[in-house]
Design a protein around this motif. Structure first.
Motif, mmCIF file in Angstrom:
data_model
loop_
_atom_site.group_PDB
_atom_site.id
_atom_site.type_symbol
_atom_site.label_atom_id
_atom_site.label_comp_id
_atom_site.label_asym_id
_atom_site.label_seq_id
_atom_site.Cartn_x
_atom_site.Cartn_y
_atom_site.Cartn_z
ATOM 1 N N VAL A 230 0.844 -1.206 0.000
ATOM 2 C CA VAL A 230 0.000 0.000 0.000
ATOM 3 C C VAL A 230 0.873 1.247 0.000
ATOM 4 O O VAL A 230 0.624 2.207 -0.742
ATOM 5 C CB VAL A 230 -0.950 -0.016 1.211
ATOM 6 C CG1 VAL A 230 -1.613 1.347 1.383
ATOM 7 C CG2 VAL A 230 -2.015 -1.084 1.034
ATOM 8 N N ASP A 231 1.917 1.258 0.827
ATOM 9 C CA ASP A 231 2.823 2.414 0.878
ATOM 10 C C ASP A 231 3.484 2.641 -0.481
ATOM 11 O O ASP A 231 3.621 3.790 -0.941
ATOM 12 C CB ASP A 231 3.883 2.200 1.955
ATOM 13 C CG ASP A 231 3.284 2.157 3.352
ATOM 14 O OD1 ASP A 231 2.172 2.687 3.532
ATOM 15 O OD2 ASP A 231 3.918 1.581 4.256
ATOM 16 N N GLN A 232 3.909 1.555 -1.135
ATOM 17 C CA GLN A 232 4.519 1.676 -2.450
ATOM 18 C C GLN A 232 3.514 2.198 -3.477
ATOM 19 O O GLN A 232 3.843 3.027 -4.331
ATOM 20 C CB GLN A 232 5.066 0.318 -2.898
ATOM 21 C CG GLN A 232 6.252 -0.187 -2.089
ATOM 22 C CD GLN A 232 7.516 0.598 -2.386
ATOM 23 O OE1 GLN A 232 7.826 0.909 -3.530
ATOM 24 N NE2 GLN A 232 8.254 0.920 -1.335
ATOM 25 N N ALA A 233 2.278 1.709 -3.402
ATOM 26 C CA ALA A 233 1.248 2.145 -4.345
ATOM 27 C C ALA A 233 0.930 3.630 -4.180
ATOM 28 O O ALA A 233 0.709 4.349 -5.169
ATOM 29 C CB ALA A 233 -0.017 1.306 -4.161
ATOM 30 N N LEU A 234 0.910 4.121 -2.946
ATOM 31 C CA LEU A 234 0.619 5.534 -2.708
ATOM 32 C C LEU A 234 1.728 6.430 -3.265
ATOM 33 O O LEU A 234 1.462 7.529 -3.767
ATOM 34 C CB LEU A 234 0.437 5.783 -1.207
ATOM 35 C CG LEU A 234 -0.805 5.137 -0.573
ATOM 36 C CD1 LEU A 234 -0.827 5.379 0.928
ATOM 37 C CD2 LEU A 234 -2.076 5.659 -1.222
ATOM 38 N N MET A 235 2.978 5.974 -3.193
ATOM 39 C CA MET A 235 4.067 6.746 -3.791
ATOM 40 C C MET A 235 4.027 6.677 -5.315
ATOM 41 O O MET A 235 4.287 7.666 -5.995
ATOM 42 C CB MET A 235 5.410 6.229 -3.250
ATOM 43 C CG MET A 235 5.653 6.554 -1.777
ATOM 44 S SD MET A 235 7.333 6.131 -1.231
ATOM 45 C CE MET A 235 7.252 4.338 -1.277
ATOM 46 N N LEU A 236 3.691 5.496 -5.845
ATOM 47 C CA LEU A 236 3.583 5.346 -7.303
ATOM 48 C C LEU A 236 2.453 6.209 -7.860
ATOM 49 O O LEU A 236 2.555 6.739 -8.973
ATOM 50 C CB LEU A 236 3.348 3.875 -7.645
ATOM 51 C CG LEU A 236 3.220 3.525 -9.129
ATOM 52 C CD1 LEU A 236 4.495 3.866 -9.882
ATOM 53 C CD2 LEU A 236 2.876 2.042 -9.289
ATOM 54 N N LYS A 237 1.406 6.371 -7.076
ATOM 55 C CA LYS A 237 0.266 7.186 -7.495
ATOM 56 C C LYS A 237 0.682 8.625 -7.802
ATOM 57 O O LYS A 237 0.108 9.270 -8.682
ATOM 58 C CB LYS A 237 -0.804 7.159 -6.389
ATOM 59 C CG LYS A 237 -1.936 8.144 -6.576
ATOM 60 C CD LYS A 237 -2.852 8.150 -5.373
ATOM 61 C CE LYS A 237 -3.905 9.249 -5.519
ATOM 62 N NZ LYS A 237 -4.826 9.290 -4.363
ATOM 63 N N ARG A 238 1.693 9.112 -7.120
ATOM 64 C CA ARG A 238 2.122 10.507 -7.270
ATOM 65 C C ARG A 238 3.167 10.687 -8.375
ATOM 66 O O ARG A 238 3.705 11.773 -8.539
ATOM 67 C CB ARG A 238 2.644 11.016 -5.929
ATOM 68 C CG ARG A 238 1.502 11.245 -4.933
ATOM 69 C CD ARG A 238 1.943 11.157 -3.491
ATOM 70 N NE ARG A 238 0.836 11.495 -2.592
ATOM 71 C CZ ARG A 238 -0.125 10.656 -2.249
ATOM 72 N NH1 ARG A 238 -0.130 9.431 -2.739
ATOM 73 N NH2 ARG A 238 -1.100 11.039 -1.419
ATOM 74 N N GLN A 239 3.455 9.620 -9.120
ATOM 75 C CA GLN A 239 4.361 9.710 -10.259
ATOM 76 C C GLN A 239 3.566 10.016 -11.526
ATOM 77 O O GLN A 239 2.346 10.150 -11.503
ATOM 78 C CB GLN A 239 5.147 8.398 -10.410
ATOM 79 C CG GLN A 239 5.933 8.001 -9.172
ATOM 80 C CD GLN A 239 6.990 9.026 -8.800
ATOM 81 O OE1 GLN A 239 7.739 9.508 -9.646
ATOM 82 N NE2 GLN A 239 7.048 9.372 -7.521
ATOM 83 N N ARG A 240 4.271 10.081 -12.622
ATOM 84 C CA ARG A 240 3.624 10.361 -13.908
ATOM 85 C C ARG A 240 2.733 9.187 -14.314
ATOM 86 O O ARG A 240 2.766 8.107 -13.719
ATOM 87 C CB ARG A 240 4.679 10.592 -14.991
ATOM 88 C CG ARG A 240 5.607 9.390 -15.195
ATOM 89 C CD ARG A 240 6.372 9.519 -16.486
ATOM 90 N NE ARG A 240 7.352 8.464 -16.664
ATOM 91 C CZ ARG A 240 7.071 7.238 -17.039
ATOM 92 N NH1 ARG A 240 5.816 6.871 -17.226
ATOM 93 N NH2 ARG A 240 8.036 6.333 -17.206
ATOM 94 N N ASP A 241 1.914 9.397 -15.385
ATOM 95 C CA ASP A 241 1.092 8.314 -15.912
ATOM 96 C C ASP A 241 1.974 7.190 -16.451
ATOM 97 O O ASP A 241 3.121 7.418 -16.876
ATOM 98 C CB ASP A 241 0.183 8.825 -17.032
ATOM 99 C CG ASP A 241 -0.929 9.717 -16.502
ATOM 100 O OD1 ASP A 241 -1.064 9.798 -15.267
ATOM 101 O OD2 ASP A 241 -1.638 10.329 -17.319
ATOM 102 N N LEU A 242 1.461 5.991 -16.455
ATOM 103 C CA LEU A 242 2.186 4.845 -16.987
ATOM 104 C C LEU A 242 2.281 4.951 -18.511
ATOM 105 O O LEU A 242 1.325 5.331 -19.182
ATOM 106 C CB LEU A 242 1.489 3.541 -16.593
ATOM 107 C CG LEU A 242 1.199 3.362 -15.090
ATOM 108 C CD1 LEU A 242 0.574 2.000 -14.838
ATOM 109 C CD2 LEU A 242 2.463 3.536 -14.266
ATOM 110 N N ASP A 243 3.442 4.624 -19.048
ATOM 111 C CA ASP A 243 3.701 4.720 -20.489
ATOM 112 C C ASP A 243 3.176 3.453 -21.164
ATOM 113 O O ASP A 243 3.896 2.457 -21.314
ATOM 114 C CB ASP A 243 5.201 4.894 -20.744
ATOM 115 C CG ASP A 243 5.509 5.185 -22.204
ATOM 116 O OD1 ASP A 243 4.573 5.175 -23.022
ATOM 117 O OD2 ASP A 243 6.691 5.422 -22.534
ATOM 118 N N VAL A 244 1.912 3.489 -21.578
ATOM 119 C CA VAL A 244 1.278 2.305 -22.153
ATOM 120 C C VAL A 244 1.919 1.921 -23.485
ATOM 121 O O VAL A 244 2.129 0.742 -23.779
ATOM 122 C CB VAL A 244 -0.236 2.546 -22.330
ATOM 123 C CG1 VAL A 244 -0.907 1.333 -22.958
ATOM 124 C CG2 VAL A 244 -0.878 2.881 -20.994
ATOM 125 N N GLY A 245 2.273 2.918 -24.306
ATOM 126 C CA GLY A 245 2.810 2.633 -25.626
ATOM 127 C C GLY A 245 4.123 1.876 -25.602
ATOM 128 O O GLY A 245 4.401 1.068 -26.505
#
Length: 262
Positions: A230-245
């Motif tokens: 959960v802690d990792q997910a909350l930090m990842l949430k504040r990063q840029r969007d995931l590069d789907v391409g």
């Protein structure tokens, strides 16, 4: 001028190895495996050899999120440490048309087959050990048999989540711990990457639905997600969007990890 197929230039990067060289200094070694047909040109063309080395550097940086210097030294040794034999599994689709490997792959039995469901039939009534007096001797046994058939399937676990960011390339690597994963589970696994969402299903072992657009409270309530994840997910949430391409996944079964580059 020769034309080299891109599939031949796709080097396979092995896991890192920590060794001690001849001078007693600790070293970290990576092996990057290329197609054997590239060796003759690399020996004759220094620029082409440098190009292959650069490809290996880029694979290491993308896989381990560390920037590497481009000061290349070539000591007069065959290999750094013991050069262990390597075996690489290459998908048949990467071989050129008409190659025997493609014909062999088509002749093999499919990993996933669609089977017709058997016709439904009434379950056989289990025999009781008591004589029928009022017609109730077999009822408890029948009830137990039905409850055993209707037992719920095991609940898939949520993999442990962590992530890292390459400061040089701005690439994100999402690492999912899947220690029970085997090669036989991969054909039935599904991985979906969206700009703000990651979905993983490896039946019957693991399942994850990580929606980074949820509030912090909602992410904390994601079923079966551990507190460190959960802690990792909350930090990842504040990063840029995931590069789907440019997303790609590495199924490292030996390490028990799935690495998603986004």
């Amino acid at each position: 001028m020769s034309t080299w197929r891109p599939r031949l230039l796709s080097g396979v990067l092995t896991c890192l190895a920590c060794i001690v060289d001849r001078t007693g200094k600790p070293s970290i070694v990576f092996d990057c495996i290329y197609h054997s047909s590239l060796k003759s040109r690399a020996l004759k063309d220094p620029a082409f050899k440098t190009f292959l080395i650069e490809l290996a550097f880029q694979r290491i940086e993308a896989s381990y999120a560390v920037p590497l210097a481009r000061q290349i030294g070539t000591p007069n040794i065959k290999a750094k440490g013991t050069l262990a034999p390597r075996t690489v599994q290459i998908p048949a689709s990467l071989f050129p048309a008409g190659h025997p490997a493609r014909a062999e792959a088509k002749s093999k039995k499919k990993l996933v087959e669609v089977l017709e469901a058997p016709p439904e039939s009434a379950p056989a009534k289990p025999k009781g050990i008591l004589k029928k007096g009022g017609g109730t001797a077999d009822a408890p046994v029948q009830k137990d048999a039905e409850s055993a058939v209707r037992a719920p399937p095991p609940i898939a676990k949520s993999p442990e989540l962590s992530w890292s960011r390459n400061a040089l390339t701005d690439g994100l690597q999402i690492i999912l711990a899947v220690p029970e994963l085997t090669h036989s589970h991969i054909p039935t696994a599904t991985l979906d990457v969206e700009p703000r969402r990651l979905l993983l299903s490896i039946p019957p072992l693991y399942a994850l639905d990580l929606d980074l657009d949820l509030s912090d409270t909602q992410i904390r309530d994601v079923p079966r997600l551990s507190s460190p994840s959960v802690d990792q997910a909350l930090m990842l949430k504040r990063q840029r969007d995931l590069d789907v391409g440019n997303a790609r996944a590495e199924w490292r079964v030996a390490e028990g990890r799935l690495i998603v580059h986004v």
